[in-house]
Write a protein that holds these residues in place. Sequence first.
Motif, PDB file in Angstrom:
ATOM      1  N   GLY A  39      66.268   4.157  58.449  1.00 43.91           N
ATOM      2  CA  GLY A  39      67.209   5.399  57.853  1.00 43.91           C
ATOM      3  C   GLY A  39      66.150   6.469  58.069  1.00 43.91           C
ATOM      4  O   GLY A  39      65.011   6.584  58.423  1.00 43.91           O
ATOM      5  N   MET A  40      66.709   7.728  57.525  1.00 49.65           N
ATOM      6  CA  MET A  40      65.768   9.038  57.536  1.00 49.65           C
ATOM      7  C   MET A  40      64.520   8.971  56.558  1.00 49.65           C
ATOM      8  O   MET A  40      63.744   9.245  57.318  1.00 49.65           O
ATOM      9  CB  MET A  40      66.818  10.110  56.817  1.00 49.65           C
ATOM     10  CG  MET A  40      66.226  11.564  56.839  1.00 49.65           C
ATOM     11  SD  MET A  40      65.320  11.815  55.349  1.00 49.65           S
ATOM     12  CE  MET A  40      66.708  11.794  54.070  1.00 49.65           C
ATOM     13  N   GLY A  72      75.609  12.219  58.242  1.00 46.21           N
ATOM     14  CA  GLY A  72      74.724  11.827  57.323  1.00 46.21           C
ATOM     15  C   GLY A  72      73.417  12.499  57.615  1.00 46.21           C
ATOM     16  O   GLY A  72      73.257  13.629  58.201  1.00 46.21           O
ATOM     17  N   MET A  73      72.449  11.793  57.025  1.00 45.58           N
ATOM     18  CA  MET A  73      71.018  12.499  56.909  1.00 45.58           C
ATOM     19  C   MET A  73      70.179  12.651  58.136  1.00 45.58           C
ATOM     20  O   MET A  73      69.456  13.448  58.087  1.00 45.58           O
ATOM     21  CB  MET A  73      70.066  11.530  55.897  1.00 45.58           C
ATOM     22  CG  MET A  73      70.931  11.431  54.592  1.00 45.58           C
ATOM     23  SD  MET A  73      71.078  12.885  53.698  1.00 45.58           S
ATOM     24  CE  MET A  73      69.546  13.784  53.464  1.00 45.58           C
ATOM     25  N   ALA A  74      70.655  12.275  59.468  1.00 48.59           N
ATOM     26  CA  ALA A  74      70.129  12.692  60.676  1.00 48.59           C
ATOM     27  C   ALA A  74      70.250  14.154  60.811  1.00 48.59           C
ATOM     28  O   ALA A  74      69.348  14.869  61.567  1.00 48.59           O
ATOM     29  CB  ALA A  74      70.676  11.993  61.731  1.00 48.59           C
ATOM     30  N   GLN A  78      65.124  17.556  56.907  1.00 51.72           N
ATOM     31  CA  GLN A  78      63.919  16.592  57.263  1.00 51.72           C
ATOM     32  C   GLN A  78      64.404  15.525  58.273  1.00 51.72           C
ATOM     33  O   GLN A  78      63.692  14.534  58.208  1.00 51.72           O
ATOM     34  CB  GLN A  78      63.487  15.983  55.862  1.00 51.72           C
ATOM     35  CG  GLN A  78      64.362  15.179  55.095  1.00 51.72           C
ATOM     36  CD  GLN A  78      65.241  15.999  54.224  1.00 51.72           C
ATOM     37  OE1 GLN A  78      65.757  17.011  54.798  1.00 51.72           O
ATOM     38  NE2 GLN A  78      65.417  15.431  53.116  1.00 51.72           N
ATOM     39  N   GLY A  79      65.496  15.721  58.625  1.00 53.30           N
ATOM     40  CA  GLY A  79      66.035  14.604  59.699  1.00 53.30           C
ATOM     41  C   GLY A  79      65.682  14.980  61.199  1.00 53.30           C
ATOM     42  O   GLY A  79      64.546  15.465  61.515  1.00 53.30           O
ATOM     43  N   TRP A  80      66.598  14.380  62.172  1.00 50.81           N
ATOM     44  CA  TRP A  80      66.331  14.709  63.387  1.00 50.81           C
ATOM     45  C   TRP A  80      66.369  16.298  63.884  1.00 50.81           C
ATOM     46  O   TRP A  80      65.304  16.837  64.569  1.00 50.81           O
ATOM     47  CB  TRP A  80      67.335  13.840  64.345  1.00 50.81           C
ATOM     48  CG  TRP A  80      67.273  13.812  65.722  1.00 50.81           C
ATOM     49  CD1 TRP A  80      66.425  14.125  66.420  1.00 50.81           C
ATOM     50  CD2 TRP A  80      67.908  12.797  66.690  1.00 50.81           C
ATOM     51  NE1 TRP A  80      66.439  13.828  67.716  1.00 50.81           N
ATOM     52  CE2 TRP A  80      67.483  12.801  67.874  1.00 50.81           C
ATOM     53  CE3 TRP A  80      69.072  11.897  66.162  1.00 50.81           C
ATOM     54  CZ2 TRP A  80      68.182  12.114  68.974  1.00 50.81           C
ATOM     55  CZ3 TRP A  80      69.730  11.203  67.302  1.00 50.81           C
ATOM     56  CH2 TRP A  80      69.109  11.417  68.623  1.00 50.81           C
ATOM     57  N   ARG A  81      67.451  16.718  63.690  1.00 52.03           N
ATOM     58  CA  ARG A  81      67.525  18.296  63.969  1.00 52.03           C
ATOM     59  C   ARG A  81      68.567  18.708  62.733  1.00 52.03           C
ATOM     60  O   ARG A  81      69.500  18.134  62.433  1.00 52.03           O
ATOM     61  CB  ARG A  81      67.992  18.734  65.037  1.00 52.03           C
ATOM     62  CG  ARG A  81      68.326  20.138  65.269  1.00 52.03           C
ATOM     63  CD  ARG A  81      68.798  20.451  66.757  1.00 52.03           C
ATOM     64  NE  ARG A  81      68.909  22.027  66.672  1.00 52.03           N
ATOM     65  CZ  ARG A  81      69.594  22.504  67.792  1.00 52.03           C
ATOM     66  NH1 ARG A  81      69.839  21.905  68.965  1.00 52.03           N
ATOM     67  NH2 ARG A  81      69.677  23.905  67.528  1.00 52.03           N
TER      68      ARG A  81
END
Length: 318
Positions: A39-40, A72-74, A78-81
Amino acid sequence: MPITDHVGWIAVDWGSSNLRAWAVTAAGRVLAHGGSERGMLSLASSDYETALLEVVGNWLPASRRTPVLVCGMAGARQGWREAAYLPLPARLDDLARGAVCPPVNDARPAVRLLPGLCQSAAGAFDVMRGEETQLAGLVADDRRFSGLVCLPGTHAKWARLEQGAVTRFTTCLTGELYGLLARQSVLKHSIGADDLAAPGDREAFVFAVRDIHANPGRYTARLFGLRASDLLDAGLPAGDARSARLAARLSGLCVGLELAGMGDELADSGPITLVGNAALCTRYALALEALGHESQRLDGDAAVLAGLGLAYQALPAL
């Protein structure tokens, strides 16, 4: 015939602690599902593509780019983008307009990260990321859906939908509060390891819901009363049944206080739609019933998949 010959797109729900993915045909039939605990919270931005391909790589045709819709959190800062929050009011069949494309090295996936929603009214600042896609699942079959929706969880969400749009919402830290009280306060000596949705003692849960709903100002006193009753109440059962009853009371106090805080929103709601896992929704349905409110449930996985499907249908318009 290999699965890659039938995959139309891939749905991904990427949370803080895990990701779940489904391979779906263009017509909406699920061909396969998978997931991981990456997960993130365990990933740097450069890790996301590898983590995704570990789960879905074998589903991707080599001859074409396949849409991969991620909620979601991606899409958090602070995730992928970052996929910036959409402000309210927000139509749930229009989430795809806020999607962003993160950098990928593999030519096969065409990844789009869906946005969350934000509320910036003074005194009512709030955000959600991931739950908006579950809410979108409600309007997949009814674009004009209206009503009050609750998504129980660590951070429970209450959202008002009007004609297929989210007009306001509230987040309650009920699940997190329960966990802190049960595991890190003096109550840890009485409660044991049960969680907010544990079956426990139905009568004790309902009594606590009604009690704190009628007396919300007594919340902290009722909390310490749980510890005192463990020490002094000869009427409590022994062993596991004892901790289960006290856990049910704590759960009832936490959920009941949340419902008390919803005030007139509940009074004017009509039937409330609960979205999430069966155990937690059953607990909230029992609390609502104890206070005279009707409810109905939509499975959380079904909701997020339907919501991602709604976003996929909007992709040609991007």
